[in-house]
Scaffold this active site. Sequence first.
Site, PDB file in Angstrom:
ATOM      1  N   GLY C 472      26.057  40.396  58.998  1.00 17.24           N
ATOM      2  CA  GLY C 472      24.963  40.394  58.032  1.00 17.24           C
ATOM      3  C   GLY C 472      23.696  40.957  58.642  1.00 17.24           C
ATOM      4  N   THR C 473      23.825  41.277  59.926  1.00 15.79           N
ATOM      5  CA  THR C 473      22.686  41.741  60.705  1.00 15.79           C
ATOM      6  C   THR C 473      22.300  43.174  60.409  1.00 15.79           C
ATOM      7  OG1 THR C 473      24.450  41.999  62.305  1.00 15.79           O
ATOM      8  CG2 THR C 473      22.934  40.196  62.661  1.00 15.79           C
ATOM      9  N   LEU C 620      14.597  49.387  64.569  1.00 18.41           N
ATOM     10  CA  LEU C 620      15.537  50.473  64.273  1.00 18.41           C
ATOM     11  C   LEU C 620      15.615  50.736  62.772  1.00 18.41           C
ATOM     12  CD1 LEU C 620      18.343  49.357  66.754  1.00 18.41           C
ATOM     13  CD2 LEU C 620      16.570  51.104  67.122  1.00 18.41           C
ATOM     14  N   GLN C 628      16.546  40.117  58.586  1.00 22.29           N
ATOM     15  CA  GLN C 628      16.849  39.178  59.662  1.00 22.29           C
ATOM     16  C   GLN C 628      15.721  38.171  59.827  1.00 22.29           C
ATOM     17  OE1 GLN C 628      19.494  39.099  62.618  1.00 22.29           O
ATOM     18  NE2 GLN C 628      20.231  39.147  60.542  1.00 22.29           N
ATOM     19  N   GLU C 695      16.752  36.331  66.139  1.00 19.27           N
ATOM     20  CA  GLU C 695      16.516  34.944  66.534  1.00 19.27           C
ATOM     21  C   GLU C 695      15.034  34.668  66.722  1.00 19.27           C
ATOM     22  OE1 GLU C 695      20.891  34.095  68.335  1.00 19.27           O
ATOM     23  OE2 GLU C 695      19.286  34.272  69.798  1.00 19.27           O
TER      24      GLU C 695
END
Lengths: 169, 316, 734
Positions: C472-473, C620, C628, C695
Amino acid sequence: MATVSFSVNGEVRALKLDTRTTLLDALREHLHLTGTKKGCDHGQCGACTVIVGGQRINSCLTLAVMHEGETVTTIEGLGTPEHMHPMQAAFVKHDGFQCGYCTPGQICSAVAVLDEIKAGIPSHVTGDLNAAPQLTNTELRERMSGNICRCGAYSNIAEAITEVAGRRA
Amino acid sequence: MKSFTYEKVSSPAAAASAVVSNSNAKFIAGGTNLLDLMKLEIETPSHLIDVNGLGFDKIEPTSDGGLRIGALVRNTALAADARIRRDYGLLSRALLAGASGQLRNKATTAGNLLQRTRCPYFYDTNQPCNKRNPGSGCAAIGGVTRQHAVIGASDACIATHPSDMAIAMRALDATVQTARPDGSIRDIPIADLHRLPGDTPHIETTLTSGELITSVTLPKPVGGTHIYRKVRDRASYAFALVSVGAIVQRDGTGRVAVGGIAHKPWRVEAAEAEMPHGAKAVAAHLLEGASPTKENAFKLSLVERTLGAVLTEAKG
Amino acid sequence: MKFDTPATTNPIDQLKVIGHATSRIDGPLKTTGRATYAYEWHDRPASPAYGYIVGAAIAKGRIASMDLSRARSAPGIIAIVTAENAGKLGKGNYNTAKLLGGPDIDHYHQAVAVVVAETFEQARAAAQLVKVDYAAAKGSFDLSAGRDGAAKPPGRGDDQPDTTVGDFPGAFASSPVQLDATYTTPDQAHAMMEPHASMAAWEGDKLTLWTSNQMIAWTTGDVAKTLGLPKENVRLISPFIGGGFGGKLFLRADAVLAALGARAANRPVKVAMQRPLMFNNTTHRPATIQRIRIGAGRDGKITAIGHESWSGNLPEGRPETAVQQTRLLYAGENRMTALRLAMLDLPEGNAMRAPGEAPGMMALEIAMDEMAERLGLDPIEFRARNDTQVDPEHPNRPFSQRQLVECMRIGAERFGWNKRNAEPGKQRDGRWLIGMGVAAAFRNNLLMKSGARVRLDRGGTVTVETDMTDIGTGSYTIIAQTAAEMMGVPLEKVVVRLGDSSFPVSAGSGGQFGANNSTSGVYAACVKLREAVAQKLGFNSAEIAFTDGQVTAGNRSVPLGQAASDGELAAEDSIEYGDLAKTHQQSTFGAHFVELGVDVATAEIRVRRMLAVCAAGRILNPTTARSQVIGAMTMGVGAALMEELAVDKRSGFFVNHDLAGYEVPVHADIPHQDTIFLDETDPMSSPMKAKGIGELGLCGVAAALANAVYNATGIRVREYPITLDKLLHRMPDA
């Protein structure tokens, strides 16, 4: 065993099933329409949301045999990768998903939510019960709350739905 | 899920005969609670009688100015009905506070009343539970009890009734109509439908074997300001820690029923006399005899504070 | 390719494709229900049987006896596998508890059997007929009770349980302003939407597993080890993963039981772990107790900072490294950290999104807020005064990039921080008490070897193959962008194939290391492919441009696909790292801002606004990076306000083991979220000059909420989650 026949995405499908088969498992395991997801199998996540007779339901908490003659629309029936439904396209544009597992349920729910608002069905956050509900961010968020997204795409999903609603209006 | 046979009935008589001729039969309508429990084999019917074809899906005026709600009216349809929204706003609000849009589209009026507790020990079939397995004990007592009952519980069971709708029905003095397999019908005041656990927590209602709810009747509207306030950690799609359903008249009198604290919708009519004197007085009476655990004692002050907020809101 | 000197200008810096907000290339598949997850390969293998897992009913003890007779005679039954008949099983390198229990039981809902039947309904019903008698043993289930007996865990390389710099006790004791506070974080569940699921098929002694897994190479190895197979006999396929968050880093019971079930049934078998089993059967983020001591001068400079953390785990398990960030985040000459580990018989504790820093920042960033208040400083100013551009334990080791203060200042301006009333409990909006909170965000950047293969066909299409996963990243999309940039083709000319153990080994998805490392691996492979193309086309100049599907040097220009005119060209390489991470501390930074309301009567907390500002190297793809971050912010709201695996301390299990009991945020909990990415490139991190972000977005969020609750009410809650019962008795009269 029992037999049942219903229409899925415009096609009549007749099945011979164990009576215990949920609509969800009938779609996924028997009709191989795996776009509808099994997240919890207990009505606690919304990943299995499909539209039956125009209304969104959790397909995990209903038996297939209870849908004789009914009309089922799944995520596959809304659009294809080449010809996406406006809601599907808006989810892509606004990145209203990440892992994608709750996404078909979110999209089926979103399509039905716009119809529910149009039909004047109130929600928990509707201010005046005797007035027509408005299409606000708060309304959308409350109405979509039966679809959990652990990746946390909620903010983007709300934008995707808002865009589709605006286009419609 | 145990195997079962399935039949769809199209008349109350057929439903009655089906339930009589199958010793372990259950009625199914929305199925949102029953199938959930059948998957875990907490419910194990050997025969399912689909009553969706019985036609109990209308909301009709009664001769004395009330409304008769068919047992099969879906929660969404009931909450959205213009008469309910106008005259019984409390009911509409309570329904909309419950579950999710998907579940409300399926769940029925009767099924909502008959839904079973969400006690996690009831749901975990490895654990003793007097409700699930009479005589086995109660794992919740002494365990994790933040969600559990603070009043009316027993040494056998501290579960709560999870329904929001039932709180409104209780405050509105609804009456439940049923049909028994022998063809007799009866009216059950909502106050008498749900039982306290006592020594027999597995017996949750006063319905008898094979008895089918056919409708729920609301008496004529009583006016006043209707407020349903559901308190929960998550903003939606969660059961109540505490909920307060109230009808408040202009002179400050009214009715209050409370959810999330007992094995049944909690209403103490005598406490309502205190309403003009404020929430503290009402709560003191309403919660008399409460015996919370350390983990859920907060519910007592939460009821009082929520009721206070409701009464303030009602004043406008 | 060895990356051992800082990156200079390279083809990625063209930024024709990289750095652009790009919709996910897998989006149309996911939104139309055509993406195939582990349980959904109905066309291959043909007609799998269904496995259903039986979980242990006790937390610790032994299986005294098992009676399978009724289950065996149930309709449709093909096989039942238990530890008794499974044959000898090993334990994976990454597993703490064994995945098929018996006769010893290590934790509640540990799998004890898989029942295989013709249909799902038959398997589920027969599983209920498996009768197990247990001899329960006494276990330890209470972290607070186990705190005093907790031991110092063994160190691993640079990760030592105790660290100390200067004289912490002396400096703390003599500090004019002190804080000594204890915080707790609960056990938390990943609760990803797709349950652990696998489909297994054997061909002789070769096993193919369609599964849902973040780390293909780790798990291939652990399948082999567990089943006693040569690694080359195991093939894992995992192109779509319905969320992981660390819960799918490892081999889990679904995969082992599908394989064992398929062997016993002599046909393919699929197994999805039932949701009510997941919370106790699989791993979770362990609870912590954290004591933080901070001493500062009246000038607001920290002189002493100490952080101790206690957590529990099964024997052989690791501690939750909640002190990690405190070694790096703020200045201060005298420092100490300590980790202690209690033996608990709860389910296995292991990595969940930002292990270490996520719970560590939940505590540290409340402590910083408390300390700022004691000093009479704005919390942003206090953090700015204690910024450090070097590793505070090793002052000769600079951060490669560190824009923490910039994140805070830019965020403050965007969020309207100056409207916050520093005196708590003073902002009111109708029934709501309003509060604003801030916290720093911090998470280390990890470098991992990562490989890829790139193929070019005569049509000019570039195909990337790597065992990298997309949980899902956005891996599919950023890898496609990387290859497009490197080979000078439009995104549509790139095909990305992921999550297959037959592809080169990548970094995998975890520790927010996936994006930077996996794209760097693709970069390395593309550099090789460019060389092969140049050679094939007879270019010998060093100045070759790959643009618009053409290869150009001087005035000669050739279509890229021509290099493959007489057969596909392929190149494979990995990125490997030198010691830049040793000479430079690589971390990511940010700031979280929250505004929320606390209902004055009920103490219900509802979030109103959220902003995250991140400095995490090159972004990116701003679209997927933003997702995210907002996703992490959402998980942070859950951590702050509702998520807690409730432990039954008598029987030793997580009681709320389904998605109704374990509440995670829903739509109604989450307002519109804003994100800002600072313009940053980090030449120390990789040729991509990127770092992790997935994270970072979580670390600090919960503390920002806690601090906002304090600002709204004047009530400081140090035990997560911050639920209304912890506020109610101290709330003002409504």
